[in-house]
Design a protein around this motif. Structure first.
Motif, PDB file in Angstrom:
ATOM      1  N   GLN A   1       0.843  -1.036  -0.052  1.00 39.41           N
ATOM      2  CA  GLN A   1      -0.073  -0.090  -0.042  1.00 39.41           C
ATOM      3  C   GLN A   1       0.933   1.273   0.212  1.00 39.41           C
ATOM      4  O   GLN A   1       0.614   2.319  -0.640  1.00 39.41           O
ATOM      5  CB  GLN A   1      -1.025   0.009   1.412  1.00 39.41           C
TER       6      GLN A   1
ATOM      7  N   THR B   1      -8.015  -0.371  -3.398  1.00 42.99           N
ATOM      8  CA  THR B   1      -8.034   0.854  -2.812  1.00 42.99           C
ATOM      9  C   THR B   1      -8.384   2.099  -3.420  1.00 42.99           C
ATOM     10  O   THR B   1      -9.363   2.962  -2.870  1.00 42.99           O
ATOM     11  CB  THR B   1      -6.555   1.430  -2.190  1.00 42.99           C
TER      12      THR B   1
ATOM     13  N   PRO C   1      -0.756   2.141  -4.491  1.00 48.45           N
ATOM     14  CA  PRO C   1      -1.983   2.310  -3.962  1.00 48.45           C
ATOM     15  C   PRO C   1      -2.573   1.202  -5.232  1.00 48.45           C
ATOM     16  O   PRO C   1      -2.404   1.224  -6.351  1.00 48.45           O
ATOM     17  CB  PRO C   1      -2.661   3.398  -4.054  1.00 48.45           C
TER      18      PRO C   1
ATOM     19  N   GLN D   1     -12.471   1.483  -3.624  1.00 44.61           N
ATOM     20  CA  GLN D   1     -12.944   1.711  -2.462  1.00 44.61           C
ATOM     21  C   GLN D   1     -12.994   3.221  -1.985  1.00 44.61           C
ATOM     22  O   GLN D   1     -14.093   3.626  -1.710  1.00 44.61           O
ATOM     23  CB  GLN D   1     -12.246   0.942  -1.279  1.00 44.61           C
ATOM     24  N   ASN D   2     -12.134   3.942  -2.462  1.00 47.55           N
ATOM     25  CA  ASN D   2     -12.235   5.493  -2.408  1.00 47.55           C
ATOM     26  C   ASN D   2     -13.255   6.043  -3.150  1.00 47.55           C
ATOM     27  O   ASN D   2     -14.006   7.077  -2.603  1.00 47.55           O
ATOM     28  CB  ASN D   2     -11.016   6.005  -2.539  1.00 47.55           C
TER      29      ASN D   2
END
Length: 160
Positions: free
Chosen positions: A20, A28, A24, A31-32
């Motif tokens: 991470q 991720t 990224p 999800q953001n």
């Protein structure tokens, strides 16, 4: 600039935190983006009921609300994905009705109501229920199903 060869040829385990920190992942980023979006609302609010089959003559005693305010697609999937579909007993029923309508014939919204029955192979019944539920709540199936629908794990439905 020349690329330096790795100092070691052996693969070393990398922790998720290290990955991470370096780059990224797609997950991720996904999800953001999803976290910032508002779930798509339904035109109507819905309620999900479970009817446990019993010998009770009082139909209302067999009804249990699972969720009384399904306002958007995210709430529907939270309920649908976490429901123990494999544990539904024969003759148990799951109902999805508009929030202000109780799944009983005596409800004023159901006085002129009816019942739809579909014969579907048992192996496809859950997927069929899912599709019809989404169509109903998204008003794509609204002309055919005015106030609700249900899934019954039985060979016939004498209620209709």
């Amino acid at each position: 600039m020349a690329i330096q060869p790795p100092k070691s040829t052996a693969l070393e385990p990398v922790t998720e935190d290290e990955v991470q920190a370096l780059n990224p992942t797609r997950k991720t980023l996904h999800q953001n983006i999803i976290g910032k979006l508002r779930p798509l609302p339904f035109q109507y609010r819905w309620a999900v009921w479970h009817e446990k089959h019993s010998e009770s003559t009082n139909y209302g005693d067999r009804l249990y609300p699972l969720h009384d305010d399904v306002a958007d697609i995210a709430t529907f999937y939270r309920i649908y994905n976490n429901y123990p579909w494999g544990k539904i007993k024969v003759r148990d029923t799951v109902h999805i009705f508009r929030r202000e309508t109780k799944p009983v014939w005596e409800d004023p919204q159901n006085l002129k109501g009816g019942c739809w029955t579909f014969r579907v192979p048992k192996s496809k019944s859950q997927a069929f229920f899912h599709e019809v539920a989404i169509l109903c709540m998204a008003n794509e199936f609204q002309a055919a199903v005015q106030s609700g629908m249900f899934y019954s794990h039985t060979s016939h439905n004498p209620a209709c």
